[in-house]
Design a protein around this motif. Structure first.
Motif, PDB file in Angstrom:
ATOM      1  N   ARG A 163      -3.400  36.055  23.803  1.00 46.27           N
ATOM      2  CA  ARG A 163      -2.083  35.659  23.332  1.00 46.27           C
ATOM      3  C   ARG A 163      -2.207  34.488  22.356  1.00 46.27           C
ATOM      4  N   ILE A 164      -1.238  34.395  21.462  1.00 45.22           N
ATOM      5  CA  ILE A 164      -1.238  33.351  20.437  1.00 45.22           C
ATOM      6  C   ILE A 164      -0.686  32.069  21.044  1.00 45.22           C
ATOM      7  N   VAL A 165      -1.422  30.971  20.909  1.00 46.41           N
ATOM      8  CA  VAL A 165      -0.959  29.686  21.433  1.00 46.41           C
ATOM      9  C   VAL A 165      -0.587  28.716  20.308  1.00 46.41           C
ATOM     10  N   LEU A 166      -1.037  28.975  19.072  1.00 41.98           N
ATOM     11  CA  LEU A 166      -0.679  28.120  17.939  1.00 41.98           C
ATOM     12  C   LEU A 166      -0.830  28.905  16.644  1.00 41.98           C
ATOM     13  N   GLY A 167       0.208  28.779  15.797  1.00 42.30           N
ATOM     14  CA  GLY A 167       0.120  29.394  14.473  1.00 42.30           C
ATOM     15  C   GLY A 167       0.694  30.781  14.444  1.00 42.30           C
ATOM     16  N   PRO A 168       0.327  31.487  13.375  1.00 39.36           N
ATOM     17  CA  PRO A 168      -0.535  31.094  12.249  1.00 39.36           C
ATOM     18  C   PRO A 168       0.044  29.900  11.474  1.00 39.36           C
ATOM     19  N   ARG A 169      -0.808  28.912  11.171  1.00 42.33           N
ATOM     20  CA  ARG A 169      -0.381  27.663  10.536  1.00 42.33           C
ATOM     21  C   ARG A 169      -1.213  27.400   9.282  1.00 42.33           C
ATOM     22  N   LYS A 170      -0.541  26.824   8.283  1.00 40.27           N
ATOM     23  CA  LYS A 170      -1.229  26.506   7.031  1.00 40.27           C
ATOM     24  C   LYS A 170      -2.078  25.258   7.195  1.00 40.27           C
ATOM     25  N   MET A 171      -3.261  25.280   6.571  1.00 37.07           N
ATOM     26  CA  MET A 171      -4.154  24.118   6.639  1.00 37.07           C
ATOM     27  C   MET A 171      -3.582  22.969   5.805  1.00 37.07           C
ATOM     28  N   ILE A 172      -4.047  21.762   6.094  1.00 40.09           N
ATOM     29  CA  ILE A 172      -3.681  20.578   5.309  1.00 40.09           C
ATOM     30  C   ILE A 172      -4.626  20.494   4.124  1.00 40.09           C
ATOM     31  N   MET A 173      -4.095  20.603   2.918  1.00 43.49           N
ATOM     32  CA  MET A 173      -4.896  20.577   1.696  1.00 43.49           C
ATOM     33  C   MET A 173      -4.880  19.160   1.132  1.00 43.49           C
ATOM     34  N   ILE A 174      -6.051  18.527   1.037  1.00 41.17           N
ATOM     35  CA  ILE A 174      -6.173  17.176   0.492  1.00 41.17           C
ATOM     36  C   ILE A 174      -6.727  17.288  -0.927  1.00 41.17           C
ATOM     37  N   PRO A 175      -5.931  16.944  -1.953  1.00 44.70           N
ATOM     38  CA  PRO A 175      -6.412  17.052  -3.331  1.00 44.70           C
ATOM     39  C   PRO A 175      -7.442  15.978  -3.636  1.00 44.70           C
ATOM     40  N   PRO A 176      -8.155  16.095  -4.769  1.00 47.40           N
ATOM     41  CA  PRO A 176      -9.137  15.067  -5.134  1.00 47.40           C
ATOM     42  C   PRO A 176      -8.469  13.705  -5.308  1.00 47.40           C
TER      43      PRO A 176
ATOM     44  N   LEU B  91       0.837  -1.193   0.000  1.00 49.30           N
ATOM     45  CA  LEU B  91       0.000   0.000   0.000  1.00 49.30           C
ATOM     46  C   LEU B  91       0.874   1.245   0.000  1.00 49.30           C
ATOM     47  N   PRO B  92       0.339   2.338  -0.549  1.00 48.54           N
ATOM     48  CA  PRO B  92       1.128   3.578  -0.553  1.00 48.54           C
ATOM     49  C   PRO B  92       1.467   4.021   0.865  1.00 48.54           C
ATOM     50  N   GLN B  93       2.701   4.428   1.063  1.00 50.28           N
ATOM     51  CA  GLN B  93       3.145   4.881   2.372  1.00 50.28           C
ATOM     52  C   GLN B  93       2.756   6.353   2.564  1.00 50.28           C
ATOM     53  N   PRO B  94       2.142   6.702   3.697  1.00 48.10           N
ATOM     54  CA  PRO B  94       1.735   8.091   3.907  1.00 48.10           C
ATOM     55  C   PRO B  94       2.940   9.000   4.073  1.00 48.10           C
ATOM     56  N   ALA B  95       2.817  10.196   3.518  1.00 52.59           N
ATOM     57  CA  ALA B  95       3.899  11.177   3.640  1.00 52.59           C
ATOM     58  C   ALA B  95       3.874  11.807   5.032  1.00 52.59           C
ATOM     59  N   ALA B  96       5.036  12.098   5.552  1.00 54.94           N
ATOM     60  CA  ALA B  96       5.128  12.703   6.882  1.00 54.94           C
ATOM     61  C   ALA B  96       4.621  14.138   6.831  1.00 54.94           C
ATOM     62  N   TYR B  97       3.843  14.533   7.837  1.00 53.40           N
ATOM     63  CA  TYR B  97       3.268  15.877   7.896  1.00 53.40           C
ATOM     64  C   TYR B  97       4.269  16.832   8.528  1.00 53.40           C
ATOM     65  N   ARG B  98       4.511  17.944   7.830  1.00 52.28           N
ATOM     66  CA  ARG B  98       5.404  18.991   8.347  1.00 52.28           C
ATOM     67  C   ARG B  98       4.608  20.289   8.378  1.00 52.28           C
ATOM     68  N   PRO B  99       4.289  20.797   9.556  1.00 53.15           N
ATOM     69  CA  PRO B  99       3.492  22.026   9.632  1.00 53.15           C
ATOM     70  C   PRO B  99       4.241  23.225   9.061  1.00 53.15           C
ATOM     71  N   GLU B 100       3.486  24.108   8.404  1.00 50.71           N
ATOM     72  CA  GLU B 100       4.052  25.342   7.833  1.00 50.71           C
ATOM     73  C   GLU B 100       3.481  26.527   8.605  1.00 50.71           C
ATOM     74  N   ASP B 101       4.293  27.140   9.436  1.00 47.04           N
ATOM     75  CA  ASP B 101       3.866  28.287  10.236  1.00 47.04           C
ATOM     76  C   ASP B 101       4.436  29.578   9.650  1.00 47.04           C
ATOM     77  N   LEU B 102       3.639  30.658   9.791  1.00 53.94           N
ATOM     78  CA  LEU B 102       4.119  31.975   9.383  1.00 53.94           C
ATOM     79  C   LEU B 102       5.067  32.511  10.448  1.00 53.94           C
ATOM     80  N   SER B 103       6.093  33.166  10.002  1.00 57.89           N
ATOM     81  CA  SER B 103       7.044  33.768  10.930  1.00 57.89           C
ATOM     82  C   SER B 103       6.549  35.175  11.279  1.00 57.89           C
ATOM     83  N   ILE B 104       5.967  35.311  12.479  1.00 54.32           N
ATOM     84  CA  ILE B 104       5.454  36.613  12.922  1.00 54.32           C
ATOM     85  C   ILE B 104       5.912  36.863  14.347  1.00 54.32           C
ATOM     86  N   ASP B 105       5.732  38.110  14.794  1.00 53.45           N
ATOM     87  CA  ASP B 105       6.018  38.476  16.179  1.00 53.45           C
ATOM     88  C   ASP B 105       4.836  38.043  17.045  1.00 53.45           C
TER      89      ASP B 105
END
Length: 221
Positions: free
Chosen positions: A189-202, A135-149
């Motif tokens: 106060r910010i506790v998580l993010g800003p983080r990009k959503m996980i986009m699942i293609p068709p 079966l296809p092996q799932p790709a590892a998830y790497r979160p993408e966060d914006l660099s902000i103050d």
């Protein structure tokens, strides 16, 4: 050219080689099937050659003819290799002319080895190896966060981003989804993010590990 690719794809489908060898992860019009035995359903499936080889005897759906690429081949199935030609000359097995000695004493000259009795032959069973589908092996998830103050008063969320903001007065965390301009107050106060959503293609899916935190009694906290 397009017609050249179609011709190569038709030759691949006529053989027993997986069509993923020609299409890769590109959607091409072809015949394909869902395999309920292996869980290839809801848009994922196997090509016609894989249905005849890797998934022979499985519970398959009715054939479909749409743009598709083989999920079995994407996982590196055994049908990715081109079938070997049957025209190659077969080597003859070598037969030893030496007689087989019986147990405890050498066999007499000119006599063959004793044949197994009927009871011994009935206990001999062929060894059948079950086919294993990769079966296809799932790709590892790497979160993408914006660099902000983290102390910034104004946060500009682009589309498909989110942020978790904690209200320290009420101890309530809010989720804000972009596009949005967020004005953070002093007691927030910010506790998580800003983080990009996980986009699942068709025609894709993702497997999420159990996100529930459980206690020692295995009950949700």
């Amino acid at each position: 050219s397009t017609w050249g690719h179609v011709s190569r794809l038709q030759k691949t489908m006529a053989s027993r080689q997986c069509t993923y060898a020609q299409t890769g992860a590109n959607f091409k019009a072809q015949e394909w099937f869902e395999c309920l035995t292996c869980g290839f359903a809801n848009g994922s499936g196997v090509c016609a050659p894989c249905a005849r080889t890797c998934h022979a005897g499985h519970s398959l759906s009715a054939p479909k003819n749409t743009s598709f690429y083989c999920d079995c081949g994407a996982g590196g199935c055994s049908a990715m290799e081109p079938p070997k030609s049957s025209s190659a000359p077969k080597s003859k097995p070598s037969v030893s002319a030496a007689p087989v000695p019986s147990r405890g004493a050498p066999a007499a000259s000119g006599r063959s080895a004793p044949r197994p009795s009927a009871s011994t032959a009935s206990n001999i069973r062929p060894v059948v190896k079950s086919a294993q589908v990769k079966l296809p092996q799932p790709a590892a998830y790497r979160p993408e966060d914006l660099s902000i103050d983290s102390n910034a008063a104004v946060i500009r969320l682009p589309p498909y981003y989110f942020v978790h903001i904690l209200d320290t007065n009420e101890n309530v965390t809010s989720v804000i989804v972009g596009p949005e301009t967020v004005t953070r107050r002093d007691h927030e106060r910010i506790v998580l993010g800003p983080r990009k959503m996980i986009m699942i293609p068709p025609a894709h899916y993702c497997i999420i590990a159990d996100p529930i935190v459980r206690g020692r009694d295995n009950e949700p906290v």
